[in-house]
Scaffold this motif. Structure first.
Motif, PDB file in Angstrom:
ATOM      1  N   MET A  94       0.845  -1.201   0.000  1.00 34.16           N
ATOM      2  CA  MET A  94       0.000   0.000   0.000  1.00 34.16           C
ATOM      3  C   MET A  94       0.881   1.253   0.000  1.00 34.16           C
ATOM      4  SD  MET A  94      -2.138  -2.038   2.773  1.00 34.16           S
ATOM      5  CE  MET A  94      -0.625  -2.979   2.940  1.00 34.16           C
ATOM      6  N   PRO A  95       1.407   1.623  -1.180  1.00 31.15           N
ATOM      7  CA  PRO A  95       2.403   2.699  -1.246  1.00 31.15           C
ATOM      8  C   PRO A  95       1.858   4.091  -0.966  1.00 31.15           C
ATOM      9  CG  PRO A  95       2.394   1.327  -3.233  1.00 31.15           C
ATOM     10  CD  PRO A  95       1.149   1.043  -2.484  1.00 31.15           C
ATOM     11  N   GLY A  96       0.537   4.254  -0.961  1.00 25.43           N
ATOM     12  CA  GLY A  96      -0.035   5.578  -0.709  1.00 25.43           C
ATOM     13  C   GLY A  96      -0.024   5.977   0.747  1.00 25.43           C
ATOM     14  N   PHE A  97       0.305   5.031   1.633  1.00 20.59           N
ATOM     15  CA  PHE A  97       0.347   5.294   3.068  1.00 20.59           C
ATOM     16  C   PHE A  97       1.805   5.247   3.524  1.00 20.59           C
ATOM     17  CE2 PHE A  97      -3.605   3.143   2.043  1.00 20.59           C
ATOM     18  CZ  PHE A  97      -4.576   3.944   2.638  1.00 20.59           C
ATOM     19  N   ILE A 106      -5.423   2.134  10.053  1.00 18.89           N
ATOM     20  CA  ILE A 106      -6.580   1.252  10.001  1.00 18.89           C
ATOM     21  C   ILE A 106      -6.818   0.732   8.588  1.00 18.89           C
ATOM     22  CG2 ILE A 106      -8.264   3.113   9.645  1.00 18.89           C
ATOM     23  CD1 ILE A 106     -10.135   1.508  11.570  1.00 18.89           C
ATOM     24  N   GLU A 107      -6.504   1.551   7.573  1.00 20.99           N
ATOM     25  CA  GLU A 107      -6.712   1.121   6.191  1.00 20.99           C
ATOM     26  C   GLU A 107      -5.741   0.021   5.775  1.00 20.99           C
ATOM     27  OE1 GLU A 107      -8.408   5.266   6.403  1.00 20.99           O
ATOM     28  OE2 GLU A 107      -6.589   4.280   7.126  1.00 20.99           O
ATOM     29  N   THR A 108      -4.558  -0.009   6.355  1.00 23.31           N
ATOM     30  CA  THR A 108      -3.590  -1.042   5.985  1.00 23.31           C
ATOM     31  C   THR A 108      -3.670  -2.251   6.905  1.00 23.31           C
ATOM     32  OG1 THR A 108      -1.770  -0.142   7.342  1.00 23.31           O
ATOM     33  CG2 THR A 108      -2.052   0.756   5.120  1.00 23.31           C
ATOM     34  N   LEU A 109      -3.793  -2.007   8.207  1.00 25.67           N
ATOM     35  CA  LEU A 109      -3.740  -3.098   9.177  1.00 25.67           C
ATOM     36  C   LEU A 109      -5.071  -3.831   9.336  1.00 25.67           C
ATOM     37  CD1 LEU A 109      -1.562  -1.352  11.898  1.00 25.67           C
ATOM     38  CD2 LEU A 109      -0.827  -3.037  10.195  1.00 25.67           C
ATOM     39  N   ASP A 154      -4.716  -6.185   6.039  1.00 28.84           N
ATOM     40  CA  ASP A 154      -4.049  -7.311   6.696  1.00 28.84           C
ATOM     41  C   ASP A 154      -5.025  -8.227   7.420  1.00 28.84           C
ATOM     42  OD1 ASP A 154      -1.862  -8.857   7.278  1.00 28.84           O
ATOM     43  OD2 ASP A 154      -1.263  -7.707   9.037  1.00 28.84           O
ATOM     44  N   ILE A 155      -6.181  -7.688   7.847  1.00 31.21           N
ATOM     45  CA  ILE A 155      -7.177  -8.532   8.514  1.00 31.21           C
ATOM     46  C   ILE A 155      -8.305  -8.889   7.545  1.00 31.21           C
ATOM     47  CG2 ILE A 155      -8.872  -8.661  10.369  1.00 31.21           C
ATOM     48  CD1 ILE A 155      -7.034  -6.891  12.061  1.00 31.21           C
ATOM     49  N   ALA A 156      -9.055  -7.868   7.081  1.00 27.16           N
ATOM     50  CA  ALA A 156     -10.208  -8.146   6.219  1.00 27.16           C
ATOM     51  C   ALA A 156      -9.777  -8.666   4.850  1.00 27.16           C
ATOM     52  CB  ALA A 156     -11.050  -6.880   6.068  1.00 27.16           C
ATOM     53  N   GLY A 157      -8.728  -8.080   4.274  1.00 27.67           N
ATOM     54  CA  GLY A 157      -8.253  -8.544   2.973  1.00 27.67           C
ATOM     55  C   GLY A 157      -7.740  -9.968   3.034  1.00 27.67           C
ATOM     56  N   CYS A 213       4.015  -0.534   5.680  1.00 30.51           N
ATOM     57  CA  CYS A 213       4.321   0.796   5.155  1.00 30.51           C
ATOM     58  C   CYS A 213       5.753   1.177   5.550  1.00 30.51           C
ATOM     59  CB  CYS A 213       3.316   1.803   5.694  1.00 30.51           C
ATOM     60  SG  CYS A 213       1.629   1.495   5.126  1.00 30.51           S
ATOM     61  N   LEU A 214       6.184   2.350   5.145  1.00 30.95           N
ATOM     62  CA  LEU A 214       7.553   2.768   5.428  1.00 30.95           C
ATOM     63  C   LEU A 214       7.786   2.947   6.919  1.00 30.95           C
ATOM     64  CD1 LEU A 214       8.195   5.308   2.524  1.00 30.95           C
ATOM     65  CD2 LEU A 214       8.680   2.853   2.618  1.00 30.95           C
TER      66      LEU A 214
END
Length: 347
Positions: free
Chosen positions: A288-291, A296-299, A303-306, A323-324
């Motif tokens: 997710m390079p935009g973050f 919450i959007e990544t984790l 990482d959970i729902a996806g 993320c970085l």
């Protein structure tokens, strides 16, 4: 202090002048925002501020505000609070976004001698206005603001600029302000993404058959009106593929976090995950390079729902590339941007 002739050097201020702080240069890192705690009340306050921003939802206020206050703020906070609770950092009692944004500021501060580095959130605490005021009180007469969004969008980068200039508008003595540009194609940014990706995948016990490059979504209408976000995302994805040696088929671009009923940028990340599983992909990674910091959007969303989506569709192995965050390459990136954009202000 002595002059060349041996006498005392005149003071630059009259004897009865009140003391003033030595002028300083400041750098303010700004990320999106976070509730103060994973509770419905705190989430409601956060969402009220976030979703009241006309940059985020540009519908007529007479149409949007009744929906926001009558429905969304009564229904959404409880579920969102539960999702925050899944990722909350118990040891420091804060969201990952707040934790990593602060860590990024502290790491940058250690690299910039003589420069004051601080951090803020566009929505929630600490606010942009409060940190700008604190920096000004500390003597910062020149402040560089770095929105921590690699790809420009009116919904993110421009909204930070709104908050900055609304804050300085209330000041009688305003500091000089610079806004750092988007860094979607900055070589140090691409290098950082690649380094974090390689380290993470090297630690997994499987090699992904595909890597989804997932960016936060945006209504299609915003793109049609001239927002460059999609173009910036596409360039980041292309440069990352080139650096990693990936093909577009191996690493497709997708967009997550759709909200509302109107058409958003496509393809959707969830649909892409399902499609890949249906095509027989068993081992999947998502980046997710935009973050610039996990949130919450990544984790939770990825990482959970996806992960659940992929495994339920027949997948066998899934990983979300971090993320970085506080990676050393992130510090190098921020230092590069800060030194470039404060040129002429610092030695």
């Amino acid at each position: 202090m002595m002059t060349d002739a041996g006498g005392p050097q005149p003071s630059p201020l009259p004897a009865d002048h009140p003391p003033i702080a030595k002028p300083k240069v400041g750098v303010l890192l700004v990320n999106l925002g976070t509730p103060d705690e994973p509770t419905p009340g705190a989430v409601r306050r956060y969402l009220r501020e976030f979703l009241s921003d006309e940059r985020i939802v540009d519908l007529p206020r007479a149409l949007w505000l009744p929906v926001l206050h009558g429905i969304i703020l009564n229904v959404r906070p409880a579920a969102t609070a539960r999702n925050y609770a899944k990722i909350w950092r118990a040891e420091s009692n804060e969201s990952p976004l707040r934790y990593y944004t602060r860590a990024q500021a502290e790491s940058l501060d250690a690299r910039l001698a003589g420069v004051t580095v601080d951090w803020a959130m566009r929505y929630g605490n600490p606010s942009v206005a409060s940190r700008l005021d604190a920096m000004k009180q500390a003597g910062c007469e020149r402040i560089l603001v770095i929105p921590l969004y690699p790809q420009y969008s009116a919904t993110t980068t421009a909204s930070v600029a709104d908050a900055v200039f609304n804050a300085v508008k209330a000041m009688r003595w305003q500091p000089a302000i610079r806004m750092a540009p988007a860094f979607h194609d900055e070589p140090h940014y691409i290098d950082a993404l690649a380094a974090v990706t390689r380290r993470h995948l090297a630690g997994e016990d499987f090699a992904p058959e595909r890597v989804v490059i997932s960016f936060h979504g945006l209504p299609q209408r915003y793109f049609d009106l001239g927002d460059p976000y999609h173009c910036h995302c596409a360039k980041t994805a292309r440069l990352l593929r080139e650096e990693m040696g990936w093909t577009e088929d191996f690493a497709p671009m997708a967009f997550q976090s759709k909200f509302g009923r109107e058409k958003w940028l496509e393809p959707a990340t969830e649909e892409t995950i399902n499609r890949l599983a249906s095509e027989g992909v068993k081992k999947l990674a998502v980046i997710m390079p935009g973050f610039t910091a996990d949130c919450i959007e990544t984790l939770e969303e990825i990482d959970i729902a996806g992960r659940e989506t992929f495994m339920e569709a027949g997948g066998e192995a899934f990983t979300a590339i971090p993320c970085l965050n506080d990676a050393p390459e992130m510090t190098v990136l921020m230092e590069t941007l800060a030194r470039r954009e404060t040129a002429g202000w610092t030695a």
